[in-house]
Enzyme design. Structure first.
Site, PDB file in Angstrom:
ATOM      1  N   ARG A 220       8.028   2.617  -2.920  1.00 46.85           N
ATOM      2  CA  ARG A 220       7.920   3.121  -1.551  1.00 46.85           C
ATOM      3  C   ARG A 220       8.957   2.432  -0.660  1.00 46.85           C
ATOM      4  NH1 ARG A 220       3.257   5.392   0.270  1.00 46.85           N
ATOM      5  NH2 ARG A 220       4.656   5.931   1.984  1.00 46.85           N
TER       6      ARG A 220
ATOM      7  N   CYS B  52      -1.009   7.536  -5.948  1.00 46.73           N
ATOM      8  CA  CYS B  52      -0.378   7.138  -4.690  1.00 46.73           C
ATOM      9  C   CYS B  52      -1.024   5.893  -4.099  1.00 46.73           C
ATOM     10  CB  CYS B  52      -0.415   8.299  -3.695  1.00 46.73           C
ATOM     11  SG  CYS B  52      -2.069   8.952  -3.432  1.00 46.73           S
TER      12      CYS B  52
ATOM     13  N   HIS C 283       3.128  14.533   2.241  1.00 50.81           N
ATOM     14  CA  HIS C 283       3.404  13.090   2.205  1.00 50.81           C
ATOM     15  C   HIS C 283       4.774  12.895   1.518  1.00 50.81           C
ATOM     16  CE1 HIS C 283       2.810   8.943   2.481  1.00 50.81           C
ATOM     17  NE2 HIS C 283       1.798   8.742   1.674  1.00 50.81           N
TER      18      HIS C 283
ATOM     19  N   ARG D   9       2.284   8.993  11.186  1.00 54.65           N
ATOM     20  CA  ARG D   9       1.181   9.361  10.286  1.00 54.65           C
ATOM     21  C   ARG D   9       0.087   9.959  11.156  1.00 54.65           C
ATOM     22  NH1 ARG D   9      -1.579   6.138   5.347  1.00 54.65           N
ATOM     23  NH2 ARG D   9       0.340   6.917   4.447  1.00 54.65           N
TER      24      ARG D   9
HETATM   25  N1   CP Z   1       0.044   5.823  -0.609  1.00 54.66           N
HETATM   26  C1   CP Z   1      -0.020   5.520   0.706  1.00 54.66           C
HETATM   27  O1   CP Z   1       0.532   6.204   1.564  1.00 54.66           O
HETATM   28  O2   CP Z   1      -0.707   4.385   0.965  1.00 54.66           O
HETATM   29  P1   CP Z   1      -1.158   3.885   2.415  1.00 54.66           P
HETATM   30  O3   CP Z   1      -2.185   4.855   2.912  1.00 54.66           O
HETATM   31  O4   CP Z   1      -1.725   2.517   2.173  1.00 54.66           O
HETATM   32  O5   CP Z   1       0.050   3.856   3.294  1.00 54.66           O
HETATM   33  N1  NVA Z   2      -4.667  12.201   0.193  1.00 56.81           N
HETATM   34  C1  NVA Z   2      -4.775  10.853   0.708  1.00 56.81           C
HETATM   35  C2  NVA Z   2      -3.486  10.122   0.521  1.00 56.81           C
HETATM   36  C3  NVA Z   2      -3.506   8.705   0.990  1.00 56.81           C
HETATM   37  C4  NVA Z   2      -2.176   8.027   0.788  1.00 56.81           C
HETATM   38  C5  NVA Z   2      -5.178  10.900   2.166  1.00 56.81           C
HETATM   39  O1  NVA Z   2      -4.651  11.758   2.881  1.00 56.81           O
HETATM   40  O2  NVA Z   2      -6.002  10.092   2.580  1.00 56.81           O
END
Ligand code: CP
Ligand code: NVA
Length: 308
Positions: free
Chosen positions: A293, A265, A131, A104
């Protein structure tokens, strides 16, 4: 099943899968969820996260534990990554220890660099551009709710960035109509929209608009995400008035199909992109979506490690 073709591959964006592979991976995830298949491994997943995470971190970890594998949390703050060791060097070293790696980070190019230098499967656990793991879970949730994808219209409301991008591509690949309603300065990347149109081969409609009411009309799925993503926290207050017309509230939801479901999400900012009433309401499926997930990523890990 074409899921076997996924062994040793990377998932840097949802369209790294072809449409058959995506459908088969979702079916495999559904089978894993029922418990009729229980793959096992003794391999090691690394989690290299430069941004906060609850769902992705925990669901990947639990999925790997359920496969009887192991997880290493590669927090950049306590490794040499945080002190500037080049990503290409880190990739080549981690490649010698790990069996699979989820990352990430901010720049899509960084995960592409890791994938270039590492031979193990590399998974995009969120970048500023995509994502894909989230969209696997979203599609699994839609499949569970409606039985099929064809004929559904998904409307995304809000910031046209990472989650929206993967959703647009995922809808195009499953033949669902996708409408994105965003303020004019926050619409999705035109290159992603063009790629989705090419993947859809005319089998679904792909619409980008700034008209939230028109976009929601008759939709089966309403979806939203935070108005300020990670790394944009300083812009959050200024964005509130710009994004307000795109809030999923009961009035907007009433324009959708009466059987419509609502997805997010998560994490959610109640009374910003979604009201408390809607996220807690009977059309919300956000907790099933979050659970999925884990099932979707268990299927993904199994497929990339060749356990399927
Ligand atoms: N939706 C999602 O990716 O959540 P987190 O940021 O908590 O992993
Ligand atoms: N668009 C958001 C998604 C988090 C899961 C971000 O990038 O923070």
């Amino acid at each position: 099943m074409s899921v076997r073709n996924l062994k040793d591959r990377d998932l840097l964006g949802i369209a790294d899968l072809n449409s058959h592979e995506l459908h088969d991976l979702l079916q495999y995830a559904a089978d894993l969820k029922t418990g009729i298949i229980t793959p096992r491994c003794n391999q090691v997943l690394g989690l290299l996260f430069y941004k906060a995470s609850t769902r992705t971190r925990v669901s990947f970890t639990v999925a790997m534990y359920q496969l009887e594998g192991h997880v290493i949390d590669l927090n950049p703050k306590v490794t040499q990554m945080g002190r500037g060791e080049p990503i290409a060097d880190t990739a080549r070293v981690l490649d010698r220890y790990l069996d699979i790696l989820a990352i990430r980070t901010f720049k899509q190019e960084d995960i592409e660099t890791v994938a270039q230098y590492a031979t193990i499967p590399v998974i995009n656990a969120l970048t500023d551009i995509e994502h894909p793991c989230q969209i696997l879970a979203d599609l699994l949730t839609i499949k569970e709710c409606f039985g099929d994808f064809q004929g559904n219209t998904v409307t995304f409301l809000g910031d046209g960035n990472n989650v929206a991008h993967s959703l647009i591509l995922g809808c195009a690949m499953t033949g669902m109509n996708i409408r994105v309603a965003s303020p004019p300065d926050y619409q999705p990347n035109p290159e992603i929209v063009a790629k989705a149109k090419s993947l859809a081969e005319g089998n679904c409609e792909i619409i980008v608009t700034d008209d939230a009411n028109a976009a929601v009309e008759g939709s089966q799925v309403l979806y939203t995400d935070v108005w300020a993503s990670m790394g944009q926290e300083n812009l959050a207050q200024d964005r509130i008035p710009v994004f307000q017309p795109y809030q999923i509230n009961s009035q907007l939801l009433s324009k959708a199909d009466p059987e419509a479901i609502v997805l997010h999400c998560l994490p959610a900012h109640r009374e910003e992109e979604i009201t408390n009433e809607v996220i807690e309401g009977k059309q919300s499926r956000v907790w099933d979506q979050a659970e999925n997930r884990m099932h979707a990523q268990k299927a993904l890990i199994s497929a990339l490690l060749g356990l399927s």
